[in-house]
Design a protein around this motif. Structure first.
Motif, PDB file in Angstrom:
ATOM      1  N   TYR A 165       0.136  -4.035  17.919  1.00  0.00           N
ATOM      2  CA  TYR A 165       0.052  -4.544  16.766  1.00  0.00           C
ATOM      3  C   TYR A 165       0.130  -3.498  15.596  1.00  0.00           C
ATOM      4  O   TYR A 165      -0.170  -2.215  16.060  1.00  0.00           O
ATOM      5  CB  TYR A 165      -1.390  -5.234  16.426  1.00  0.00           C
ATOM      6  N   SER A 166       0.958  -3.497  14.477  1.00  0.00           N
ATOM      7  CA  SER A 166       1.186  -2.269  13.872  1.00  0.00           C
ATOM      8  C   SER A 166       1.071  -2.930  12.352  1.00  0.00           C
ATOM      9  O   SER A 166       1.430  -3.872  12.061  1.00  0.00           O
ATOM     10  CB  SER A 166       2.467  -1.557  14.098  1.00  0.00           C
ATOM     11  N   GLU A 167       0.656  -2.170  11.346  1.00  0.00           N
ATOM     12  CA  GLU A 167       0.793  -2.242   9.756  1.00  0.00           C
ATOM     13  C   GLU A 167       1.067  -1.180   9.275  1.00  0.00           C
ATOM     14  O   GLU A 167       0.660  -0.106   9.671  1.00  0.00           O
ATOM     15  CB  GLU A 167      -0.313  -3.081   9.454  1.00  0.00           C
ATOM     16  N   ASP A 168       1.428  -1.110   7.868  1.00  0.00           N
ATOM     17  CA  ASP A 168       1.275  -0.038   7.005  1.00  0.00           C
ATOM     18  C   ASP A 168       0.685  -0.337   5.714  1.00  0.00           C
ATOM     19  O   ASP A 168       0.666  -1.331   5.267  1.00  0.00           O
ATOM     20  CB  ASP A 168       3.015   0.216   6.854  1.00  0.00           C
ATOM     21  N   TRP A 169      -0.352   0.991   5.434  1.00  0.00           N
ATOM     22  CA  TRP A 169      -0.976   0.637   4.392  1.00  0.00           C
ATOM     23  C   TRP A 169      -0.645   1.057   3.124  1.00  0.00           C
ATOM     24  O   TRP A 169      -1.202   0.906   2.157  1.00  0.00           O
ATOM     25  CB  TRP A 169      -2.339   1.359   4.982  1.00  0.00           C
ATOM     26  N   GLY A 170       0.653   1.854   3.040  1.00  0.00           N
ATOM     27  CA  GLY A 170       1.229   2.057   1.800  1.00  0.00           C
ATOM     28  C   GLY A 170       0.229   3.017   0.740  1.00  0.00           C
ATOM     29  O   GLY A 170       0.341   2.608  -0.333  1.00  0.00           O
ATOM     30  N   LEU A 171      -0.365   3.851   1.177  1.00  0.00           N
ATOM     31  CA  LEU A 171      -1.177   4.840   0.550  1.00  0.00           C
ATOM     32  C   LEU A 171      -0.388   5.834  -0.258  1.00  0.00           C
ATOM     33  O   LEU A 171       0.136   6.602   0.685  1.00  0.00           O
ATOM     34  CB  LEU A 171      -2.441   5.338   1.316  1.00  0.00           C
ATOM     35  N   GLU A 172      -0.726   6.197  -1.307  1.00  0.00           N
ATOM     36  CA  GLU A 172      -0.189   7.199  -2.091  1.00  0.00           C
ATOM     37  C   GLU A 172      -1.040   8.783  -1.621  1.00  0.00           C
ATOM     38  O   GLU A 172      -2.010   8.391  -1.170  1.00  0.00           O
ATOM     39  CB  GLU A 172      -0.514   7.150  -3.467  1.00  0.00           C
ATOM     40  N   ASP A 173      -0.235   9.679  -1.446  1.00  0.00           N
ATOM     41  CA  ASP A 173      -0.776  10.882  -0.723  1.00  0.00           C
ATOM     42  C   ASP A 173      -1.314  11.538  -1.962  1.00  0.00           C
ATOM     43  O   ASP A 173      -0.684  11.944  -2.897  1.00  0.00           O
ATOM     44  CB  ASP A 173       0.370  11.747  -0.296  1.00  0.00           C
ATOM     45  N   PRO A 174      -2.911  11.938  -1.876  1.00  0.00           N
ATOM     46  CA  PRO A 174      -3.297  12.704  -2.939  1.00  0.00           C
ATOM     47  C   PRO A 174      -3.093  14.168  -3.049  1.00  0.00           C
ATOM     48  O   PRO A 174      -3.582  14.782  -3.924  1.00  0.00           O
ATOM     49  CB  PRO A 174      -4.879  12.358  -2.633  1.00  0.00           C
ATOM     50  N   SER A 175      -2.525  14.653  -1.901  1.00  0.00           N
ATOM     51  CA  SER A 175      -2.151  16.327  -1.730  1.00  0.00           C
ATOM     52  C   SER A 175      -1.503  16.477  -2.996  1.00  0.00           C
ATOM     53  O   SER A 175      -0.664  15.940  -3.755  1.00  0.00           O
ATOM     54  CB  SER A 175      -1.331  16.317  -0.821  1.00  0.00           C
ATOM     55  N   GLY A 176      -2.066  17.800  -3.612  1.00  0.00           N
ATOM     56  CA  GLY A 176      -1.609  18.329  -4.951  1.00  0.00           C
ATOM     57  C   GLY A 176      -2.437  17.660  -5.928  1.00  0.00           C
ATOM     58  O   GLY A 176      -2.186  18.084  -6.995  1.00  0.00           O
ATOM     59  N   GLY A 177      -3.182  16.920  -5.747  1.00  0.00           N
ATOM     60  CA  GLY A 177      -4.006  16.111  -7.056  1.00  0.00           C
ATOM     61  C   GLY A 177      -5.360  16.530  -7.146  1.00  0.00           C
ATOM     62  O   GLY A 177      -5.662  17.455  -6.211  1.00  0.00           O
ATOM     63  N   SER A 178      -5.909  15.930  -7.837  1.00  0.00           N
ATOM     64  CA  SER A 178      -7.382  16.402  -8.321  1.00  0.00           C
ATOM     65  C   SER A 178      -8.478  15.972  -7.058  1.00  0.00           C
ATOM     66  O   SER A 178      -7.982  14.853  -6.573  1.00  0.00           O
ATOM     67  CB  SER A 178      -7.883  15.550  -9.688  1.00  0.00           C
ATOM     68  N   ILE A 179      -9.415  16.383  -7.225  1.00  0.00           N
ATOM     69  CA  ILE A 179     -10.590  15.982  -6.353  1.00  0.00           C
ATOM     70  C   ILE A 179     -10.830  14.367  -6.722  1.00  0.00           C
ATOM     71  O   ILE A 179     -11.130  13.804  -5.570  1.00  0.00           O
ATOM     72  CB  ILE A 179     -11.947  16.597  -6.761  1.00  0.00           C
ATOM     73  N   GLU A 180     -10.648  13.903  -7.724  1.00  0.00           N
ATOM     74  CA  GLU A 180     -10.942  12.261  -7.941  1.00  0.00           C
ATOM     75  C   GLU A 180      -9.943  11.561  -7.224  1.00  0.00           C
ATOM     76  O   GLU A 180     -10.118  10.431  -6.750  1.00  0.00           O
ATOM     77  CB  GLU A 180     -10.859  12.089  -9.380  1.00  0.00           C
ATOM     78  N   GLU A 181      -8.688  12.224  -7.024  1.00  0.00           N
ATOM     79  CA  GLU A 181      -7.588  11.297  -6.494  1.00  0.00           C
ATOM     80  C   GLU A 181      -7.950  11.176  -4.889  1.00  0.00           C
ATOM     81  O   GLU A 181      -7.715  10.249  -4.399  1.00  0.00           O
ATOM     82  CB  GLU A 181      -6.304  11.964  -6.724  1.00  0.00           C
ATOM     83  N   PHE A 182      -8.371  12.477  -4.316  1.00  0.00           N
ATOM     84  CA  PHE A 182      -8.824  12.533  -3.001  1.00  0.00           C
ATOM     85  C   PHE A 182     -10.059  11.313  -2.701  1.00  0.00           C
ATOM     86  O   PHE A 182     -10.110  10.705  -1.739  1.00  0.00           O
ATOM     87  CB  PHE A 182      -9.330  13.946  -2.830  1.00  0.00           C
ATOM     88  N   ARG A 183     -10.689  11.543  -3.845  1.00  0.00           N
ATOM     89  CA  ARG A 183     -12.164  10.546  -3.607  1.00  0.00           C
ATOM     90  C   ARG A 183     -11.738   9.127  -3.589  1.00  0.00           C
ATOM     91  O   ARG A 183     -12.228   8.246  -2.816  1.00  0.00           O
ATOM     92  CB  ARG A 183     -13.162  10.505  -4.805  1.00  0.00           C
TER      93      ARG A 183
END
Length: 133
Positions: A93-111
């Motif tokens: 089984y496979s699926e893609d979660w389509g998450l934006e990469d927070p790298s380079g962003g603020s700590i809030e984006e990582f949270r």
């Protein structure tokens, strides 16, 4: 029997690492979790380690891994929304979660990314327990 799940991204330095950590923390009774990337990267992003530490999960010893570092056959493949096509990985089984990469962003984006991943891992665990996967 536990399901082998692999979380795959480009560098295995942020989203896939957080997903593996959540899966090991929340689903240790049903999951055997791995993560890997398609390209080498020197370290796990320090902000990813920091935001997981905020919720009591230690990723300080995590390091980026490649696809060759995970089992050849897994049950569930989760891609993180990397915009790349992974090499063929045998799975049931496979699926893609389509998450934006927070790298380079603020700590809030990582949270925010950390919390979205937690919800998705909880949902994945629930579906496994209910035999939907």
């Amino acid at each position: 029997m536990k399901k082998k799940v692999a979380f795959v991204c480009v560098h295995n330095s942020c989203r896939s690492q957080m997903a593996e950590a959540w899966a090991k923390h929340l689903g240790k009774d049903v999951l055997e979790a791995y993560s890997a990337g398609t390209s080498k990267y020197p370290e796990v992003k320090p902000k990813a380690v920091q935001v997981m530490e905020e919720v009591g999960i230690d990723m300080s010893k995590h390091y980026p891994k490649l696809l060759s570092d995970i089992p050849e056959k897994i049950d569930i493949l989760i891609t993180m929304g990397c915009g790349v096509v992974c090499p063929y990985i045998p799975c049931d089984y496979s699926e893609d979660w389509g998450l934006e990469d927070p790298s380079g962003g603020s700590i809030e984006e990582f949270r925010k990314t950390r919390d979205i991943i937690k919800e998705k891992v909880e949902n994945l665990i629930e579906r496994i327990k209910n035999k939907k996967i």
